[in-house]
Design an enzyme around this catalytic site. Structure first.
Site, PDB file in Angstrom:
ATOM      1  N   HIS A   1     -16.394  20.547  30.585  1.00 38.15           N
ATOM      2  CA  HIS A   1     -15.742  20.676  29.582  1.00 38.15           C
ATOM      3  C   HIS A   1     -15.242  20.994  28.450  1.00 38.15           C
ATOM      4  CE1 HIS A   1     -13.496  17.308  26.486  1.00 38.15           C
ATOM      5  NE2 HIS A   1     -15.053  18.192  25.595  1.00 38.15           N
ATOM      6  N   GLU A   2     -16.553  21.882  27.739  1.00 36.64           N
ATOM      7  CA  GLU A   2     -16.283  23.189  26.554  1.00 36.64           C
ATOM      8  C   GLU A   2     -15.575  24.271  27.104  1.00 36.64           C
ATOM      9  OE1 GLU A   2     -16.891  21.820  23.344  1.00 36.64           O
ATOM     10  OE2 GLU A   2     -18.111  19.374  24.254  1.00 36.64           O
TER      11      GLU A   2
ATOM     12  N   HIS B   1     -12.332  23.652  26.610  1.00 39.93           N
ATOM     13  CA  HIS B   1     -12.088  23.689  25.347  1.00 39.93           C
ATOM     14  C   HIS B   1     -11.663  25.504  24.812  1.00 39.93           C
ATOM     15  CE1 HIS B   1     -11.881  20.095  23.907  1.00 39.93           C
ATOM     16  NE2 HIS B   1     -12.792  19.766  23.869  1.00 39.93           N
TER      17      HIS B   1
ATOM     18  N   HIS C   1      -8.559  18.141  23.929  1.00 41.72           N
ATOM     19  CA  HIS C   1      -8.695  17.085  25.225  1.00 41.72           C
ATOM     20  C   HIS C   1      -7.316  15.957  25.308  1.00 41.72           C
ATOM     21  CE1 HIS C   1     -12.276  16.149  21.870  1.00 41.72           C
ATOM     22  NE2 HIS C   1     -12.433  17.065  22.944  1.00 41.72           N
TER      23      HIS C   1
END
Length: 317
Positions: A271-272, A275, A281
């Site tokens: 997930h990170e 980013h 998101h």
């Protein structure tokens, strides 16, 4: 999942790189987990609140929503922490602005749009999640796709230069949560997920100081103006390109193969990294870039929305 692309309370920055001073975080102090208090427990006591009421603790709900972008910030002056306080977030009045913020949150998370802090909304807000805001400076929302897609980017769509397709990463000296050998294996697997669907390749740097991406576990304040909040709140956060910082909250219960009470290191890493590459998101609950993840949950495979997002930002590999 910063949101952490996994919540910071109460006076932290949106995790946008231009607002952060350019220095590597210092080493964190010795690890002393605090499992007796969860940052979002206060929300349970506010269930059922609605516009027109004054209830003790609503100011904390306003601060929560301010951090995640649903209420505006009074100032972006990073030198004065008092300036981050939104006008009105220090009172316990359930006003119209709070009702509108809750409605926006409910739309993002596919909840009934009531404007009240109903049970379903409170339960979603209490879930551990990424520290990156859902809405940044009012310009990036989980609903920006308007039906065509659910992925989002940071404001102004920052990305790595087209000439830079090989990114290096290294591990900071923070809190020792898992062994470096295990962490290296986990992160390689997480980076491979994104490499398989994009033009990026990732390689561990010989020296972390020169790495494009710096990864570590830290507790509370750790030098990036976005302190962690202890166990049960923000799981991790990362910064938009090209800052390259990815931090886990060391006070969480982490595991390689998560149990019912532990969070999966690799799932949060995938997930990170999204980013770090420029994705915000997603409203798609099946996407890696959905903001929250539960203990015991393993979610490491990119969804179609994640793949569409990275290719919309950088093109097909």
């Amino acid at each position: 999942m910063a949101s952490k692309g996994w919540v910071l309370l109460p006076l932290t920055l949106f995790l946008f790189p231009l607002l952060i001073e350019s220095r590597s975080p210092p080493s964190a102090p010795p690890h002393h987990p605090h499992h007796h208090h969860q940052p979002f427990e206060f929300i349970k006591n506010l269930e059922g609140c609605h516009k027109g009421e004054t209830v003790k603790g609503i100011h904390k709900l306003k601060q929560y929503l301010e951090h995640f972008g649903y209420l505006p910030r009074h100032s972006t002056n990073t030198t004065n922490t008092n300036s981050h306080k939104n006008v009105g977030t220090d009172n316990d009045s359930f006003d119209e602005q709070l009702e509108l913020a809750i409605k926006s949150y409910q739309r993002n998370y596919h909840l009934n749009v009531t404007g009240e802090l109903d049970v379903e909304t409170a339960e979603q807000m209490m879930k551990p999640r990424c520290g990156v805001a859902d809405i940044i400076n009012g310009k990036s929302s989980m609903r920006s796709g308007k039906g065509r897609h659910l992925y989002t980017f940071f404001p102004n769509s920052p990305r790595w230069p087209s000439s830079k397709t090989r990114l290096t990463y290294g591990f900071l000296q923070g809190v020792q949560v898992i062994s470096l050998q295990n962490h290296r294996t986990i992160c390689k697997s997480a980076f491979d997920k994104w490499s398989a669907v994009s033009h990026f390749t990732f390689e561990e740097a010989q020296n972390v100081a020169s790495a494009d991406i710096k990864i570590g576990f830290f507790s509370r304040g750790h030098g990036d103006n976005a302190p962690f909040d202890g166990a049960g709140g923000v799981l991790a956060h990362a910064f938009a390109p090209t800052r390259g910082w990815f931090h886990y909250d060391a006070d969480e219960n982490w595991a390689i193969n998560p149990t019912a009470n532990a969070f999966d290191v690799e799932s949060v890493a995938v997930h990170e990294i999204g980013h770090l590459l420029g994705l915000g998101h997603s409203q798609d609950r099946n996407a890696i870039m959905f903001p929250s993840i539960g203990p015991g949950q393993k979610k490491v495979n990119l969804g179609q929305d994640d793949i569409n997002g990275i290719r919309a930002l950088y093109g097909r590999p």
